[in-house]
Design a protein around this motif. Structure first.
Motif, PDB file in Angstrom:
ATOM      1  N   GLY A 196       0.793  -1.222   0.000  1.00  6.16           N
ATOM      2  CA  GLY A 196       0.000   0.000   0.000  1.00  6.16           C
ATOM      3  C   GLY A 196       0.819   1.262   0.000  1.00  6.16           C
ATOM      4  O   GLY A 196       0.541   2.198  -0.720  1.00  6.16           O
ATOM      5  N   GLY A 197       1.848   1.318   0.819  1.00  4.72           N
ATOM      6  CA  GLY A 197       2.830   2.375   0.788  1.00  4.72           C
ATOM      7  C   GLY A 197       2.301   3.773   0.972  1.00  4.72           C
ATOM      8  O   GLY A 197       1.188   3.994   1.402  1.00  4.72           O
ATOM      9  N   GLY A 198       3.168   4.751   0.617  1.00  5.63           N
ATOM     10  CA  GLY A 198       2.821   6.147   0.790  1.00  5.63           C
ATOM     11  C   GLY A 198       2.306   6.769  -0.484  1.00  5.63           C
ATOM     12  O   GLY A 198       1.393   6.256  -1.111  1.00  5.63           O
ATOM     13  N   GLY A 199       2.931   7.891  -0.931  1.00  2.00           N
ATOM     14  CA  GLY A 199       2.426   8.619  -2.074  1.00  2.00           C
ATOM     15  C   GLY A 199       2.743   7.940  -3.394  1.00  2.00           C
ATOM     16  O   GLY A 199       3.321   6.856  -3.463  1.00  2.00           O
ATOM     17  N   GLY A 200       2.368   8.638  -4.496  1.00  2.00           N
ATOM     18  CA  GLY A 200       2.636   8.105  -5.808  1.00  2.00           C
ATOM     19  C   GLY A 200       1.532   7.225  -6.333  1.00  2.00           C
ATOM     20  O   GLY A 200       0.451   7.144  -5.779  1.00  2.00           O
ATOM     21  N   GLU A 201       1.811   6.517  -7.425  1.00  2.00           N
ATOM     22  CA  GLU A 201       0.827   5.665  -8.056  1.00  2.00           C
ATOM     23  C   GLU A 201       0.564   4.424  -7.207  1.00  2.00           C
ATOM     24  O   GLU A 201       1.424   3.992  -6.446  1.00  2.00           O
ATOM     25  CB  GLU A 201       1.340   5.228  -9.440  1.00  2.00           C
ATOM     26  N   PRO A 202      -0.632   3.820  -7.331  1.00  2.86           N
ATOM     27  CA  PRO A 202      -0.873   2.539  -6.684  1.00  2.86           C
ATOM     28  C   PRO A 202       0.185   1.528  -7.112  1.00  2.86           C
ATOM     29  O   PRO A 202       0.595   1.474  -8.272  1.00  2.86           O
ATOM     30  CB  PRO A 202      -2.266   2.148  -7.210  1.00  2.86           C
ATOM     31  N   VAL A 203       0.657   0.739  -6.166  1.00  4.58           N
ATOM     32  CA  VAL A 203       1.781  -0.153  -6.399  1.00  4.58           C
ATOM     33  C   VAL A 203       1.340  -1.384  -7.174  1.00  4.58           C
ATOM     34  O   VAL A 203       0.339  -2.022  -6.833  1.00  4.58           O
ATOM     35  CB  VAL A 203       2.412  -0.575  -5.054  1.00  4.58           C
ATOM     36  N   ALA A 204       2.089  -1.721  -8.218  1.00  3.52           N
ATOM     37  CA  ALA A 204       1.782  -2.913  -8.998  1.00  3.52           C
ATOM     38  C   ALA A 204       1.833  -4.142  -8.099  1.00  3.52           C
ATOM     39  O   ALA A 204       2.741  -4.301  -7.273  1.00  3.52           O
ATOM     40  CB  ALA A 204       2.776  -3.056 -10.150  1.00  3.52           C
ATOM     41  N   GLY A 205       0.868  -4.999  -8.239  1.00  5.44           N
ATOM     42  CA  GLY A 205       0.832  -6.211  -7.443  1.00  5.44           C
ATOM     43  C   GLY A 205       0.115  -6.056  -6.119  1.00  5.44           C
ATOM     44  O   GLY A 205      -0.009  -7.018  -5.375  1.00  5.44           O
ATOM     45  N   SER A 206      -0.338  -4.819  -5.794  1.00  3.92           N
ATOM     46  CA  SER A 206      -1.077  -4.627  -4.558  1.00  3.92           C
ATOM     47  C   SER A 206      -2.491  -5.177  -4.716  1.00  3.92           C
ATOM     48  O   SER A 206      -2.931  -5.510  -5.813  1.00  3.92           O
ATOM     49  CB  SER A 206      -1.133  -3.141  -4.187  1.00  3.92           C
ATOM     50  N   THR A 207      -3.195  -5.268  -3.597  1.00  3.69           N
ATOM     51  CA  THR A 207      -4.559  -5.772  -3.645  1.00  3.69           C
ATOM     52  C   THR A 207      -5.549  -4.697  -4.057  1.00  3.69           C
ATOM     53  O   THR A 207      -6.732  -4.976  -4.179  1.00  3.69           O
ATOM     54  CB  THR A 207      -4.966  -6.340  -2.277  1.00  3.69           C
ATOM     55  N   TYR A 208      -5.093  -3.459  -4.264  1.00  4.96           N
ATOM     56  CA  TYR A 208      -5.965  -2.375  -4.677  1.00  4.96           C
ATOM     57  C   TYR A 208      -6.084  -2.306  -6.197  1.00  4.96           C
ATOM     58  O   TYR A 208      -5.147  -2.604  -6.927  1.00  4.96           O
ATOM     59  CB  TYR A 208      -5.458  -1.038  -4.146  1.00  4.96           C
ATOM     60  N   ILE A 209      -7.243  -1.861  -6.651  1.00  2.00           N
ATOM     61  CA  ILE A 209      -7.506  -1.687  -8.075  1.00  2.00           C
ATOM     62  C   ILE A 209      -7.276  -0.231  -8.448  1.00  2.00           C
ATOM     63  O   ILE A 209      -7.759   0.684  -7.762  1.00  2.00           O
ATOM     64  CB  ILE A 209      -8.948  -2.094  -8.400  1.00  2.00           C
ATOM     65  N   ASN A 210      -6.550   0.000  -9.519  1.00  2.00           N
ATOM     66  CA  ASN A 210      -6.420   1.328 -10.093  1.00  2.00           C
ATOM     67  C   ASN A 210      -7.575   1.502 -11.077  1.00  2.00           C
ATOM     68  O   ASN A 210      -7.655   0.793 -12.083  1.00  2.00           O
ATOM     69  CB  ASN A 210      -5.088   1.461 -10.816  1.00  2.00           C
ATOM     70  N   PRO A 211      -8.506   2.433 -10.840  1.00  2.00           N
ATOM     71  CA  PRO A 211      -9.679   2.539 -11.712  1.00  2.00           C
ATOM     72  C   PRO A 211      -9.349   2.964 -13.135  1.00  2.00           C
ATOM     73  O   PRO A 211     -10.199   2.843 -14.019  1.00  2.00           O
ATOM     74  CB  PRO A 211     -10.553   3.572 -10.994  1.00  2.00           C
ATOM     75  N   GLU A 212      -8.131   3.448 -13.369  1.00  2.00           N
ATOM     76  CA  GLU A 212      -7.755   3.772 -14.736  1.00  2.00           C
ATOM     77  C   GLU A 212      -7.705   2.520 -15.611  1.00  2.00           C
ATOM     78  O   GLU A 212      -7.860   2.611 -16.837  1.00  2.00           O
ATOM     79  CB  GLU A 212      -6.419   4.524 -14.755  1.00  2.00           C
ATOM     80  N   THR A 213      -7.511   1.365 -15.001  1.00  2.00           N
ATOM     81  CA  THR A 213      -7.549   0.127 -15.780  1.00  2.00           C
ATOM     82  C   THR A 213      -8.958  -0.206 -16.245  1.00  2.00           C
ATOM     83  O   THR A 213      -9.144  -1.076 -17.106  1.00  2.00           O
ATOM     84  CB  THR A 213      -6.984  -1.051 -14.958  1.00  2.00           C
ATOM     85  N   TYR A 214      -9.965   0.482 -15.700  1.00  2.00           N
ATOM     86  CA  TYR A 214     -11.353   0.319 -16.131  1.00  2.00           C
ATOM     87  C   TYR A 214     -11.796   1.459 -17.051  1.00  2.00           C
ATOM     88  O   TYR A 214     -12.972   1.567 -17.381  1.00  2.00           O
ATOM     89  CB  TYR A 214     -12.276   0.247 -14.913  1.00  2.00           C
ATOM     90  N   GLY A 215     -10.856   2.325 -17.418  1.00  2.00           N
ATOM     91  CA  GLY A 215     -11.163   3.388 -18.357  1.00  2.00           C
ATOM     92  C   GLY A 215     -11.336   4.763 -17.755  1.00  2.00           C
ATOM     93  O   GLY A 215     -11.716   5.709 -18.452  1.00  2.00           O
ATOM     94  N   MET A 216     -11.072   4.942 -16.468  1.00  2.00           N
ATOM     95  CA  MET A 216     -11.199   6.245 -15.832  1.00  2.00           C
ATOM     96  C   MET A 216     -10.029   7.137 -16.263  1.00  2.00           C
ATOM     97  O   MET A 216      -8.873   6.689 -16.274  1.00  2.00           O
ATOM     98  CB  MET A 216     -11.219   6.063 -14.307  1.00  2.00           C
TER      99      MET A 216
END
Length: 363
Positions: free
Chosen positions: A13-33
């Protein structure tokens, strides 16, 4: 516990910056945002993309601004920002039955357990164009919402929502309703009804360390479902022109260490006949108001810096059947029109600390 034993979400999860690859969080840009300024960015497309991402799993917004329309989410979800640069800007709201519109509408027909909204900026594109910021609404008797957390949501004070910023709505008086949840570290304005509101809320809800600023509604307005107890309102900074806390039928509510002020520099107190005090306890049971600063604004310089304004009539006002409630120890109450503490309840069982080192200071 060694580092390698920590849950994967904490490692990634970490601090600032982009969501970390391989994390359990979804980056909504991968859905077209798409963020503001990116070719093809569109509020309707972003709305669908974010709703689809939230339905798929916990979402972490990149540190960018996104325009979208009102969102409806049924069921629990997790929406986090990378930091406060993660911003949702609402062009329109979604229709809410009997409540106008909302930027985020969460109907609750069944159990909603563990919803988290955290660490982001959230506001309308234009002031007073959407009724509610976030509204969580009981829509069926068996439904309830528990173990929720709204944490670190910043709303633009210059672009308020019309009616409320955060609203736990249980107008159907479901006996389960809302319980065991936290609203904390948020910044918002009051709408015409309130800043943070709850109707017929349940047990064990904590509202703490929030800034509720400006506006013409009560800063925090709550009512309780029959039999519910143990709401905590603590360490908030509340500055409305229509009273700061108004409670109806709450049991064993703790109001501790809040700064509560009618900001005279913004103009006259607007409570009128409906709201006469900075803190009102109506039909409450065993509630405590302690270690608070309460400033009514009466006689203080108004917007021109010279002419005094009319503030609230009372600092703390006990009405209806309020009973066994305590005002003290060590509140500081000042600048009210009539009385610092006024008890017109029918019970005759309330008290205010007036002597000794624990006494209230009535300046």
């Amino acid at each position: 516990m060694t580092l390698t034993k920590l849950p994967a979400v904490m490692l990634a999860g970490g601090g600032g910056g982009e969501p970390v690859a391989g994390s359990t969080y979804i980056n909504p840009e991968t859905y077209g945002m798409k963020a503001v300024g990116v070719d093809g960015a569109d509020a309707a497309t972003n709305t669908a993309a974010l709703q689809n991402a939230l339905s798929a799993g916990p979402v972490m917004l990149p540190p960018k601004a996104y325009e979208l329309n009102g969102i409806t989410m049924t069921g629990s979800f997790t929406l986090k920002g990378t930091d406060k640069r993660s911003a949702l800007i609402f062009q329109t709201g979604v229709a809410v039955p009997s409540q106008g519109t909302a930027a985020l509408y969460v109907p609750i027909p069944t159990a909603n357990i563990g919803t988290v909204i955290e660490n982001l900026t959230f506001y309308p594109a234009a002031a007073n164009t959407i009724s509610h910021g976030m509204i969580f609404s009981q829509t069926a008797g068996p439904g309830y919402m528990s173990n929720f957390r709204i944490d670190g949501v910043l709303m633009n004070l210059g672009l308020p929502f019309t009616t409320t910023s955060i609203y736990l709505e249980n107008n159907m008086a479901s006996p389960d309703g809302f319980f065991t949840g936290v609203i904390q570290n948020c910044m918002c304005t009051t709408g015409t009804y309130a800043g943070i509101a709850g109707t017929n809320i349940g047990d064990s809800i904590i509202i703490r360390k929030n800034v509720v600023n400006n506006g013409l509604g009560v800063a925090i307005r709550l009512s309780s479902v029959a039999g519910a107890r143990q709401v905590v309102i603590e360490d908030n900074n509340l500055t409305s022109r229509n009273g700061q806390i108004y409670l109806v039928a709450l049991g064993q509510c703790s109001i501790f260490r809040n700064w509560m002020e009618h900001p005279a520099y913004l103009g006259e107190f607007v409570g009128g006949a409906a709201v006469k005090a900075q803190v009102t306890l109506e039909n409450c049971y065993m509630c405590d108001v302690s270690y608070c600063t309460i400033v009514g604004g009466s006689g203080q310089p108004g917007p021109d810096g010279v002419t005094p304004v009319n503030g609230s009539s009372y600092g703390v006002y006990l009405i209806g059947t309020t009973q066994l409630s305590l005002v003290g120890p060590r509140n500081w109450i000042a600048a009210v029109g009539i009385s610092k503490i006024q008890d017109v309840s029918t019970s005759g069982t309330n008290s205010a600390m007036s002597t000794g080192v624990q006494a209230n200071i009535l300046a």
